[in-house]
Enzyme design. Structure first.
Site, PDB file in Angstrom:
ATOM      1  N   TRP A 425      -1.398  14.500  61.280  1.00 11.04           N
ATOM      2  CA  TRP A 425      -2.820  14.173  61.100  1.00 11.04           C
ATOM      3  C   TRP A 425      -3.031  12.897  60.281  1.00 11.04           C
ATOM      4  O   TRP A 425      -4.037  12.755  59.594  1.00 11.04           O
ATOM      5  CB  TRP A 425      -3.562  15.349  60.448  1.00 11.04           C
ATOM      6  CG  TRP A 425      -3.340  16.645  61.125  1.00 11.04           C
ATOM      7  CD1 TRP A 425      -3.817  17.042  62.345  1.00 11.04           C
ATOM      8  CD2 TRP A 425      -2.558  17.764  60.637  1.00 11.04           C
ATOM      9  NE1 TRP A 425      -3.388  18.322  62.646  1.00 11.04           N
ATOM     10  CE2 TRP A 425      -2.601  18.787  61.610  1.00 11.04           C
ATOM     11  CE3 TRP A 425      -1.831  17.991  59.473  1.00 11.04           C
ATOM     12  CZ2 TRP A 425      -1.958  20.000  61.463  1.00 11.04           C
ATOM     13  CZ3 TRP A 425      -1.174  19.201  59.321  1.00 11.04           C
ATOM     14  CH2 TRP A 425      -1.243  20.194  60.300  1.00 11.04           C
ATOM     15  N   HIS A 426      -2.108  11.964  60.383  1.00 15.00           N
ATOM     16  CA  HIS A 426      -2.236  10.715  59.620  1.00 15.00           C
ATOM     17  C   HIS A 426      -2.533   9.528  60.537  1.00 15.00           C
ATOM     18  O   HIS A 426      -2.117   8.404  60.268  1.00 15.00           O
ATOM     19  CB  HIS A 426      -0.957  10.453  58.813  1.00 15.00           C
ATOM     20  CG  HIS A 426      -0.714  11.469  57.744  1.00 15.00           C
ATOM     21  ND1 HIS A 426       0.468  11.550  57.044  1.00 15.00           N
ATOM     22  CD2 HIS A 426      -1.501  12.465  57.256  1.00 15.00           C
ATOM     23  CE1 HIS A 426       0.408  12.558  56.171  1.00 15.00           C
ATOM     24  NE2 HIS A 426      -0.785  13.116  56.292  1.00 15.00           N
TER      25      HIS A 426
END
Length: 491
Positions: A425-426
């Site tokens: 989720w980066h």
């Protein structure tokens, strides 16, 4: 904290997270709640490196004022347990040194970072930073969804003058800027939402906008381009004869090989479905499944969830070693799927399309193998050999990612990386500085509009970006106010 995965698993229309599947076949999530990603993430807090701050051209003094402003309000020292100690000691044993102790700083070696979860497990988010604002000058519309930015195009340069938004009942409203020259709109919708909103408002590649019958305000070929998502690959470690308290990310190994190593554990220590079912949008896909990305259709995932009941109990009693690629060179893009802001755009990350990213992953998996086999980790991995064989020999429909059988075979490891890739989720990019926004985050080609969020990052800062995303909000807020005061304008 214990409900972290349940939030990601919730795919209802009112969920705080909104699932999307990239064209690569990787399941992902974006936040749709006040507080953004800090409201749904794993909580790890760590700053960007000094070299990162220098490269992007931020003012050191203001950066070093802005990080502590965040930390004093919502960041905590983690409750450091046996599992994280074993990870720490094992990282040092395999050479990820020195040990830098508990620190927010990004330093080569092994460290313990901060967390936005307090000792009772309660999450503290960016939304709480609003408590320090002047309530007389702040209005928060929690259920408002901006549809597009409106521009005055009568002058030489288009100027942002307001936004169209819908309320919780679907009624449309318009918010208009005041006539004060310094008035502006600041977009902070994240790496997915900000480029999507610019495109829907007429800022982007001309031919793409015309396909959607969107009036072109600024023809900018870079909007939505250069998207990156740091590839994550994990190894499941079954734990026998121990009860391990759940812990999310606390320890990190910052290696000179271009990978970061983290760990989490304790997701479900019973066969109860609430504990075992991490959900189709969680990190389970790739961790407990060997379904390659392009085969991860909704039908395939639902079938996997059904057959998951064939997994032995040991498959849910253990932890995960996470290996994340730093600074991936593989790039993708965002394009509009339709003109509905509530729908996800089409998102492509092109994971492992650059050979350098694949090579880093191979090095990382080999480091994880050394970690799992280290003496400090032995007490967690001394399990019955029959159970190991049981896990290794299950059908493909219900498999578990243990250490690959042939780690000396580079080609096999490369395929392992590609088949088991998931997200951490980066993701970032889409509104890059110098291409979509200027160094002061003003949108190029228009007036009265800025973008301040992770969409402007060329590289995800630190091992985990949330600290720097929040810092940037404070940094730019102070910078803008100082500029206005310098011009004699009211604040």
């Amino acid at each position: 904290m214990q409900n972290f995965h349940l939030t990601l698993a919730d795919i209802s229309p009112t969920s705080a997270s909104q699932m999307f599947i990239s064209t690569d076949g990787v399941f992902n999530s974006r936040a749709r709640v006040l507080g953004g990603g800090s409201s749904i993430n794993a909580g790890f807090y760590t700053r960007a490196s000094a070299s990162y701050i220098k490269k992007v051209g931020w003012n050191d003094e203001l950066v070093n004022e802005s990080y502590p402003w965040i930390e004093k309000q919502i960041v905590h020292k983690p409750d450091f347990g046996p599992w994280q100690r074993a990870i720490r000691d094992s990282l040092l044993e395999i050479g990820v040194s020195p040990f830098n102790g508990f620190t927010y700083d990004h330093l080569y070696g092994t460290k313990v970072g901060g967390t936005i979860f307090d000792r009772s497990g309660r999450r503290h988010t960016a939304a709480e930073l609003l408590a320090t604002a002047n309530p007389q000058k702040l209005h928060v519309l929690v259920h408002a969804t901006v549809q597009k930015i409106e521009f005055d195009t009568s002058g030489k340069i288009p100027r942002a003058v307001g936004v169209m938004f819908k309320d919780e009942n679907g009624n449309t409203h318009k918010a208009t800027l005041s006539k004060i020259p310094e008035s502006e709109i600041i977009v902070s919708s994240g790496a997915i939402g900000s480029p999507q909103l610019l495109l829907l408002s007429g800022i982007g590649p001309k031919k793409d906008l015309q396909k959607m019958n969107i009036s072109v305000v600024v023809d900018n070929k870079y909007v939505g381009k250069g998207m990156s998502d740091n590839p994550l690959n994990t190894i499941f470690v079954p734990i026998s004869n121990r009860t391990v308290k759940q812990s999310l990310i606390q320890t990190v190994g910052i290696t000179k090989q271009g990978v970061y190593i983290e760990a989490s554990c304790g997701y479900g220590q019973s066969t109860d479905s609430i504990h075992c079912d991490h959900g189709i949008a969680s990190a389970e896909i790739g961790q407990l499944s060997t379904i390659p990305p392009k085969q991860r259709t909704l039908e395939a995932i639902h079938e996997y969830r059904r057959t998951k009941r064939n997994l032995p109990h040991e498959a849910f009693k253990g932890g995960f070693i996470l290996e994340k690629i730093a600074k991936p060179l593989s790039k993708g893009e965002i394009t509009l799927a339709n003109t509905n802001i509530d729908d996800n755009p089409s998102i492509t990350f092109n994971y492992f399309s650059h050979p350098a990213d694949v090579a880093k992953c191979v090095k990382g998996i080999r480091m994880v193998e050394k970690l799992v086999r280290s003496k400090h980790f032995a007490e967690y991995t001394q399990y019955d050999q029959g159970m190991v064989e049981k896990l290794l020999n299950m059908s493909v429909k219900a498999n578990v990612n243990l250490i690959p059988r042939h780690t000396n075979d580079t080609e096999s490891l490369e395929q392992f990386c590609k088949d088991t890739v998931i997200t951490i989720w980066h993701y970032h990019g889409g509104c890059h500085v110098g291409k979509v926004v200027s160094r002061d985050y003003r949108v190029i080609g228009v007036e009265g509009l800025r973008v301040v969020d992770g969409s402007t990052f060329n590289v995800s800062p630190g091992t985990n970006p949330q600290a720097t995303v929040m810092m940037l909000g404070r940094y730019m807020g102070v910078k803008i106010l100082r500029e206005r005061l310098g011009k004699g304008a009211g604040v």
